[in-house]
Design an enzyme around this catalytic site. Structure first.
Site, mmCIF file in Angstrom:
data_model
loop_
_atom_site.group_PDB
_atom_site.id
_atom_site.type_symbol
_atom_site.label_atom_id
_atom_site.label_comp_id
_atom_site.label_asym_id
_atom_site.label_seq_id
_atom_site.Cartn_x
_atom_site.Cartn_y
_atom_site.Cartn_z
ATOM 1 N N ASP A 43 -33.801 2.321 -19.780
ATOM 2 C CA ASP A 43 -33.829 2.969 -18.481
ATOM 3 C C ASP A 43 -35.042 3.891 -18.350
ATOM 4 O O ASP A 43 -35.582 4.373 -19.351
ATOM 5 C CB ASP A 43 -32.563 3.819 -18.274
ATOM 6 C CG ASP A 43 -31.318 2.954 -18.192
ATOM 7 O OD1 ASP A 43 -31.441 1.762 -17.857
ATOM 8 O OD2 ASP A 43 -30.224 3.493 -18.464
HETATM 9 N N1 URA Z 1 -27.910 1.920 -22.404
HETATM 10 C C1 URA Z 1 -28.203 2.697 -21.336
HETATM 11 O O1 URA Z 1 -27.316 3.182 -20.666
HETATM 12 N N2 URA Z 1 -29.495 2.901 -21.049
HETATM 13 C C2 URA Z 1 -30.517 2.407 -21.766
HETATM 14 O O2 URA Z 1 -31.677 2.649 -21.448
HETATM 15 C C3 URA Z 1 -30.198 1.601 -22.877
HETATM 16 C C4 URA Z 1 -28.882 1.377 -23.168
#
Ligand code: URA
Length: 251
Positions: free
Chosen positions: A102
């Site tokens: 993310d």
């Molecule tokens: N899980 C999440 O919630 N975000 C990420 O970036 C990776 C795994």
């Protein structure tokens, strides 16, 4: 090995559809032999020509990036935000991220131009273990975290077995640090898992993928993965195909 039309398109010869037409028209050769079928697969070592002109095939490259927070896991962004490929100004190959982190998550992200490698590592049936460190709102009891290990339902489907470890609790701030090992890669999975047990994630970092760690890297740094480490990842990914229980054996 990738389909010939896909490789031609990746090399910038033409779109995939147009490349298919070139093949059917008998204008493409592989190692000196004209190919007119669409099912043929080639590797980076095969010599390709279109109308007798050699096609330059990029050799596969593999990098480990310490992705900072506030960066998009993509090769471009229509809103002009920073993307992970901005960290590779001197790399001529057309690399892309293997899976994604993310925007507000930091940590290990693999980058490559090898589609087959990317597919292998992100395929749901053999994803290697990934270790995350989450700062969460609230101070969970160990029993509450156990639900994560056994699987929680997110978007109507139970998550595969995971391993959680309570690392520390800050009673004054009402926060905790938890390490979570999972081997799936569903969208926002870690955040959703914590959300499902009532502890929203405030900060998230991916610390490990298989045997790879962030050791020796600062945020924004990358290193090229030597062949040995790439092979190990491939072996790990293929090994994990056979059983989800094996996630427990890695800790
Ligand atoms: N899980 C999440 O919630 N975000 C990420 O970036 C990776 C795994």
């Amino acid at each position: 090995m990738e389909r010939l039309q896909k490789v031609l398109a990746h090399c910038g010869v033409a779109s995939r559809r147009k490349s298919e037409e070139l093949i059917i028209q008998g204008r493409v050769s592989v190692n000196g032999k004209v190919v007119t079928e669409l099912g043929v697969k080639v590797s980076a070592n095969d010599h390709l020509e279109v109308d007798g002109v050699p096609v330059y095939q990029e050799q596969p490259v593999y990098y480990l990036l310490y992705k900072p927070r506030g960066v998009i896991s993509a090769v471009s962004d229509d809103k002009g935000r920073k993307v992970v490929t901005d960290y590779f100004p001197g790399v001529p190959e057309r690399i892309f991220p293997v899976g994604r982190l993310d925007y507000d998550t930091s940590g290990i992200l693999l980058m490559t131009n090898d589609g087959e490698f990317s597919n292998l590592l992100t395929h749901p049936s053999h994803e290697v273990p990934k270790v995350y460190i989450a700062k969460i709102k609230g101070t969970p009891l160990k029993q509450q975290l156990k639900a994560l290990d056994e699987g929680v339902v997110i978007e109507g489907r139970k998550t595969a077995p995971a391993i959680s470890k309570l690392k520390s609790v800050d009673m004054q701030k009402g926060t905790a640090i938890v390490e979570l090992t999972i081997h799936e890669g569903r969208n926002h999975q870690v955040k959703k898992m914590f959300e499902a047990i009532g502890f929203p994630v405030l900060k998230l970092k991916r610390e490990q993928i298989g045997h790879l760690t962030l050791q020796g890297l600062n945020s924004g740094d990358y290193r090229e993965l030597p062949k040995k480490e790439v092979s190990q990842l491939i072996v790990d990914a293929k090994g994990f195909k056979t059983g989800r229980k094996r996630v427990r054996e890695t800790r």
